[in-house]
Design an enzyme around this catalytic site. Structure first.
Site, PDB file in Angstrom:
ATOM      1  N   LYS A 171     -12.568  -0.165   5.762  1.00  0.00           N
ATOM      2  CA  LYS A 171     -12.864  -1.235   4.777  1.00  0.00           C
ATOM      3  C   LYS A 171     -13.908  -2.059   4.968  1.00  0.00           C
ATOM      4  O   LYS A 171     -15.047  -1.857   5.250  1.00  0.00           O
ATOM      5  CB  LYS A 171     -11.457  -2.293   3.579  1.00  0.00           C
ATOM      6  CG  LYS A 171     -10.589  -1.092   3.644  1.00  0.00           C
ATOM      7  CD  LYS A 171     -10.718  -0.245   2.130  1.00  0.00           C
ATOM      8  CE  LYS A 171      -9.591   1.252   3.012  1.00  0.00           C
ATOM      9  NZ  LYS A 171      -7.954   0.598   2.470  1.00  0.00           N
ATOM     10  N   TYR A 175       1.225  -1.388   0.008  1.00  0.00           N
ATOM     11  CA  TYR A 175      -0.195  -0.202   0.021  1.00  0.00           C
ATOM     12  C   TYR A 175       0.982   1.402   0.098  1.00  0.00           C
ATOM     13  O   TYR A 175       2.136   1.686   1.137  1.00  0.00           O
ATOM     14  CB  TYR A 175      -0.616  -0.480   1.028  1.00  0.00           C
ATOM     15  CG  TYR A 175      -1.649   1.218   0.982  1.00  0.00           C
ATOM     16  CD1 TYR A 175      -3.079   1.246   0.902  1.00  0.00           C
ATOM     17  CD2 TYR A 175      -1.797   2.252   2.753  1.00  0.00           C
ATOM     18  CE1 TYR A 175      -3.695   2.121   0.884  1.00  0.00           C
ATOM     19  CE2 TYR A 175      -2.603   2.741   2.229  1.00  0.00           C
ATOM     20  CZ  TYR A 175      -3.312   3.099   1.810  1.00  0.00           C
ATOM     21  OH  TYR A 175      -4.154   4.022   2.329  1.00  0.00           O
TER      22      TYR A 175
HETATM   23  C1  LIG Z   1      -7.210   1.506   2.918  1.00  0.00           C
HETATM   24  C2  LIG Z   1      -5.523   0.383   3.048  1.00  0.00           C
HETATM   25  C3  LIG Z   1      -4.866   0.800   4.152  1.00  0.00           C
HETATM   26  C4  LIG Z   1      -5.229   2.381   4.862  1.00  0.00           C
HETATM   27  O1  LIG Z   1      -6.291   2.194   5.201  1.00  0.00           O
HETATM   28  P1  LIG Z   1      -7.060   3.806   5.925  1.00  0.00           P
HETATM   29  O2  LIG Z   1      -7.983   3.024   7.123  1.00  0.00           O
HETATM   30  O3  LIG Z   1      -7.466   4.108   4.732  1.00  0.00           O
HETATM   31  O4  LIG Z   1      -5.997   4.346   7.010  1.00  0.00           O
HETATM   32  C5  LIG Z   1      -3.851   0.028   3.972  1.00  0.00           C
HETATM   33  N1  LIG Z   1      -4.336  -1.166   3.274  1.00  0.00           N
HETATM   34  C6  LIG Z   1      -4.558  -1.086   2.493  1.00  0.00           C
HETATM   35  C7  LIG Z   1      -4.153  -2.182   1.952  1.00  0.00           C
HETATM   36  C8  LIG Z   1      -5.194  -0.157   2.705  1.00  0.00           C
HETATM   37  O5  LIG Z   1      -6.049  -1.092   1.360  1.00  0.00           O
END
Ligand SMILES: *Cc1c(COP(=O)(O)O)cnc(C)c1O
Length: 392
Positions: free
Chosen positions: A210, A113
Site C-alpha cells: 500500500k 482484513y
Molecule cells: C491490502 C491489505 C493487506 C494485504 O496486503 P497484500 O500485500 O495485498 O497481501 C493486509 N491488510 C490490510 C489492511 C490491507 O489493506
C-alpha cells in the site's frame, strides 16, 4: 570527521523516513543501495565456514538490499527487529504462525482484513488453533474473552472497510495482564501516523504493497516486533522461507523515501473530500476517523498523528443498479482492490456477508474510497457526476 551513517536517528518522522536504513558509504557513497541478487554467498575459506557466521550466509536469509528495508521499517516502528515478506498477507500469516501453537485460542477483531479471516478459518483451524472473533469496539472489555490458552490478540485499526477505531492501549493492557501478545495490522496508520509499538502492540504488520510502495507496482509486506517478540518472529520467518524478491524490496525502499509527503497530501485531500461528501444529500454517513464527529474520531485524535487517504461512506438506501451506474460513470476513481498508490479508487462492500461477532446495520449501500494524488477539484467533480446517477 567522517559522516555518520545515522544522521536521522532521534529526529522527526519525515527526517527518519529519508535517512533510516541507508548506509551510503557502504556503497561508494551512492544514496541508494544496489540490488543484490543472489542465492549462494561465498566464504573465503573453511575457517570462515566453521567460525562465527558472516552477516550474509544465503540469499533467502538476507541481502544488503533486504537489510536496508528491514532496518528502515524497524527503526521507524521503534522495533527490536523487522522482517520483509513477499506480500502483506504473507506478513500477517508469518506473524501469526510465529506465536500460535496447536491448542491455542486467538482473538481476532471482527473488522479484520477478509483474507486474514480466511487464513484463520482454514489454516489455523486445521492446525488445531481456535479463532474467536471479537467486537472491534470492545476495548478493555476484551478481558472477559481471554482464556488460559489465549496466545494472542489480533488488532487492525481502523478496521477494514468499516473503519472502526480500536482502543489499542486498553486492549494491550488487558492482553498483557493475561500474558497474551498483541498483533496489529497497521497498514492504514503506517509507521508515520500510528506508533503501534509505542501504544502497547508487540508485533506490527504492514501491507507495504500500500503506502510504503505507494505506486501500485509491487507486492510486499513487513513485520516489526518488540524485544520480547523478536526472537520467535525471526526464527519462524527463517523457517518459512518466504523471502521477497530483490526488485520488490528495492521498490519498497524507493517508495518509503517519499511516503511522508504523499501521505500529507493524501490526508488533506481525503479529509476535504470526506467532509464535502458529508454535505451531500445522497450520503447517509461518512466513516473517516479524522473527521470531527465521525465514529472513532476521539480515539483517533488521542492515538494517531495523521490519516491516510482511505475512508468509507454509507449511501442513503438506493437500488444497487443505480450504485453500479454511479461507479461505472466515474472517470477518475478506478474500480479496483488494494489502495495506497497515487491513484484514486472506489469499491462497494457489504460486510454483513461474513462478520460473525458484530452486525453491520447500515441501511444503504457502502463504498470504500481511496483518494490519490489528483487535483481535489477534479475528484469532487467526478464524484458529483457519479452521485447524480443515484437520483436519475
Ligand atoms: C491490502 C491489505 C493487506 C494485504 O496486503 P497484500 O500485500 O495485498 O497481501 C493486509 N491488510 C490490510 C489492511 C490491507 O489493506
Amino acid at each position: 570527521m567522517a559522516k555518520s551513517d545515522k544522521p536521522g536517528a532521534g529526529k522527526g518522522a519525515a527526517t527518519r523516513m529519508v535517512h533510516a536504513g541507508r548506509r551510503p558509504f557502504d556503497h561508494h557513497g551512492f544514496i541508494n543501495p544496489p540490488l543484490y541478487r543472489g542465492s549462494t554467498v561465498l566464504y573465503p575459506d573453511t575457517a570462515s565456514l566453521t567460525g562465527k557466521p558472516p552477516p550474509y550466509v544465503y540469499g533467502r536469509r538476507g541481502t544488503p538490499t533486504m537489510a536496508a528495508l528491514e532496518e528502515a521499517i524497524g527503526e521507524l516502528d521503534g522495533a527490536a527487529g523487522c522482517v520483509i515478506s513477499p506480500s502483506g498477507l504473507g506478513a500477517i500469516t508469518a506473524a501469526i504462525l510465529a506465536y500460535a501453537r496447536a491448542g491455542d485460542h486467538v482473538l481476532v477483531t471482527d473488522s479484520v482484513y477478509r483474507p486474514t479471516r480466511h487464513f484463520c478459518d482454514s489454516v489455523l483451524a486445521r492446525l488445531g488453533i481456535e479463532t474467536e472473533y471479537y467486537d472491534p469496539l470492545m476495548g478493555g472489555a476484551i478481558k472477559a474473552l481471554l482464556k488460559p490458552n489465549t496466545r494472542l490478540v489480533y488488532t487492525e485499526s481502523p478496521g477494514s472497510q468499516t473503519m472502526e477505531v480500536q482502543d489499542i492501549p486498553a486492549i494491550a493492557a488487558a492482553a498483557h495482564d493475561h500474558g497474551a501478545l498483541v498483533l496489529c495490522d497497521n497498514t492504514w496508520g503506517t509507521p508515520l501516523y500510528f506508533a503501534a509499538i509505542g501504544k502497547g502492540v508487540d508485533v506490527v504488520i504492514h501491507a507495504a504493497t500500500k503506502y510504503i510502495t505507494g505506486h501500485s507496482d509491487a507486492m510486499l509486506g513487513a513485520i516489526s516486533a518488540n524485544d520480547a517478540a523478536w526472537p520467535a518472529l525471526r526464527d519462524t520467518w527463517q523457517a518459512l522461507g518466504n523471502c521477497a524478491g530483490t526488485e520488490e524490496i528495492y521498490i519498497g525502499l524507493r517508495g518509503l523515501r517519499t511516503m511522508a509527503v504523499r501521505l500529507e497530501r493524501q490526508m488533506a485531500a481525503g479529509i476535504e473530500i470526506a467532509s464535502w461528501l458529508r454535505g451531500r444529500a445522497e450520503v447517509a454517513e461518512v466513516l473517516h476517523p479524522a473527521l470531527a464527529g465521525a465514529p472513532g474520531h476521539e480515539l483517533w485524535k488521542r492515538d494517531f498523528s495523521g490519516a491516510c487517504g482511505l475512508f468509507s461512506i454509507v449511501l442513503k438506501p438506493v437500488a444497487q443498479k443505480k450504485v453500479h451506474a454511479m461507479l461505472d460513470s466515474l472517470a477518475l476513481f478506478g474500480l479496483g482492490y488494494s489502495w495506497g498508490g497515487y491513484e484514486s479508487l472506489i469499491i462497494p462492500f457489504d460486510p454483513s456477508q461474513y462478520r460473525t461477532a458484530t452486525q453491520w446495520s447500515a441501511k444503504g449501500p457502502a463504498l470504500r474510497l481511496h483518494v490519490g494524488l489528483e487535483d481535489v477539484a477534479d475528484l469532487k467533480a467526478d464524484l458529483a457526476r457519479g452521485l447524480e446517477k443515484l437520483r436519475s
